[in-house]
Motif scaffolding. Structure first.
Motif, mmCIF file in Angstrom:
data_model
loop_
_atom_site.group_PDB
_atom_site.id
_atom_site.type_symbol
_atom_site.label_atom_id
_atom_site.label_comp_id
_atom_site.label_asym_id
_atom_site.label_seq_id
_atom_site.Cartn_x
_atom_site.Cartn_y
_atom_site.Cartn_z
ATOM 1 N N LEU A 1 37.942 40.011 19.211
ATOM 2 C CA LEU A 1 38.482 38.754 18.509
ATOM 3 C C LEU A 1 37.598 38.357 17.274
ATOM 4 C CD1 LEU A 1 39.987 36.127 18.169
ATOM 5 C CD2 LEU A 1 38.137 34.861 19.619
ATOM 6 N N GLN A 2 36.285 38.913 17.409
ATOM 7 C CA GLN A 2 35.217 38.778 16.286
ATOM 8 C C GLN A 2 35.643 39.831 15.171
ATOM 9 O OE1 GLN A 2 31.637 39.171 18.274
ATOM 10 N NE2 GLN A 2 31.431 37.033 18.863
ATOM 11 N N LEU B 1 38.560 40.736 14.319
ATOM 12 C CA LEU B 1 39.898 40.200 13.860
ATOM 13 C C LEU B 1 39.486 39.205 12.897
ATOM 14 C CD1 LEU B 1 42.968 40.224 13.557
ATOM 15 C CD2 LEU B 1 42.836 38.492 15.559
ATOM 16 N N SER B 2 38.641 38.260 13.523
ATOM 17 C CA SER B 2 38.310 37.241 12.740
ATOM 18 C C SER B 2 37.507 37.618 11.349
ATOM 19 C CB SER B 2 37.267 36.107 13.676
ATOM 20 O OG SER B 2 37.029 35.197 12.644
ATOM 21 N N GLN B 3 36.703 38.548 11.327
ATOM 22 C CA GLN B 3 36.162 39.155 10.170
ATOM 23 C C GLN B 3 37.101 39.787 9.257
ATOM 24 O OE1 GLN B 3 32.994 41.801 10.991
ATOM 25 N NE2 GLN B 3 32.396 41.732 8.836
ATOM 26 N N ARG C 1 39.492 37.093 7.567
ATOM 27 C CA ARG C 1 38.615 36.213 6.530
ATOM 28 C C ARG C 1 38.518 37.014 5.350
ATOM 29 N NH1 ARG C 1 33.494 34.673 9.206
ATOM 30 N NH2 ARG C 1 34.232 35.770 10.904
ATOM 31 N N ALA D 1 45.654 37.666 6.469
ATOM 32 C CA ALA D 1 45.647 36.246 7.277
ATOM 33 C C ALA D 1 46.709 35.597 7.146
ATOM 34 C CB ALA D 1 44.672 35.591 6.570
ATOM 35 N N ASP E 1 34.955 30.911 17.498
ATOM 36 C CA ASP E 1 35.790 32.252 16.929
ATOM 37 C C ASP E 1 37.018 32.035 16.598
ATOM 38 O OD1 ASP E 1 33.381 33.840 16.902
ATOM 39 O OD2 ASP E 1 33.365 34.560 18.851
ATOM 40 N N ARG F 1 37.257 29.839 13.497
ATOM 41 C CA ARG F 1 36.959 30.725 12.310
ATOM 42 C C ARG F 1 38.099 31.823 11.871
ATOM 43 N NH1 ARG F 1 32.318 32.517 15.026
ATOM 44 N NH2 ARG F 1 30.816 30.759 15.389
ATOM 45 N N THR F 2 38.852 32.234 12.927
ATOM 46 C CA THR F 2 39.884 33.153 12.743
ATOM 47 C C THR F 2 41.034 32.288 12.237
ATOM 48 O OG1 THR F 2 39.358 34.387 14.678
ATOM 49 C CG2 THR F 2 41.602 34.752 13.749
#
Length: 178
Positions: A141-142, A144-146, A149, A155, A174, A177-178
């Motif tokens: 997940l982190q 994917l979030s990065q 972004r 996105a 997280d 943030r995503t």
């Protein structure tokens, strides 16, 4: 100059002298005739990729636990679809729509590969700072979030994000943030 030659293994020197370089024909796969996959449209490719990775076509609002499609391993199917994107740019573009339309992050493989990977996770190198096992869905997940972004185009393609229950509950920051 001859001094360094003594440090080399004599067996390696013999192998280098005996082995022949591969011919250019053996390095390339055999292709006969035309490439008929070049004529396939996006709809046909989406349908084919739907057979490769059925959960990529899942656009329901059911939770991750209830939306299990088929009896295969979803992470292995996803890996196979990602490998299909290497064929050509057109396949990459079509598969990217499928991959990022309905993103699914699973905790484990649902196949025999999970036993091998769980052994690797329990090694010391896969432990966190305090000696606890790393939570794979949280890391995914982190990542994917990065990724989303850093790439606004990706996105905008993400429509659904399906996560395991514990990841949804423990990684709310997280997710935001995503």
């Amino acid at each position: 100059m001859g001094f360094l030659k003594h440090f080399r293994s004599k067996s390696k020197l013999k192998e280098a002298a005996v082995s022949k370089p591969p011919s250019p024909r053996s390095a390339q796969p055999a292709r006969y005739g035309r490439d008929f996959t070049a004529r396939l449209g996006e709809e046909e490719l989406e349908r084919i990729f739907g057979f490769v990775c059925p959960h990529a076509l899942d656009d329901t609002y059911e939770s991750s636990e209830r939306s299990m499609i088929g009896d295969g391993c979803m992470l292995c199917d996803l890996r196979d679809l990602a490998n299909c994107t290497r064929v050509c740019l057109k396949w990459y573009q079509v598969a990217q729509k499928l991959l990022y339309g309905s993103v699914r992050i699973d905790a484990v493989h649902y196949c025999e590969l999970e036993e091998i990977l769980s052994e690797k996770r329990h090694r010391k190198s896969f432990m966190g700072k305090h000696g606890e096992p790393i939570d794979a869905p949280t890391i995914r997940l982190q990542l994917l979030s990065q990724t989303v972004r850093n790439s606004p185009g990706l996105a905008s393609q993400v429509k659904l994000l399906k996560l395991p229950y514990m990841t949804r509950e423990t990684c709310k920051a997280d997710l935001a943030r995503t």
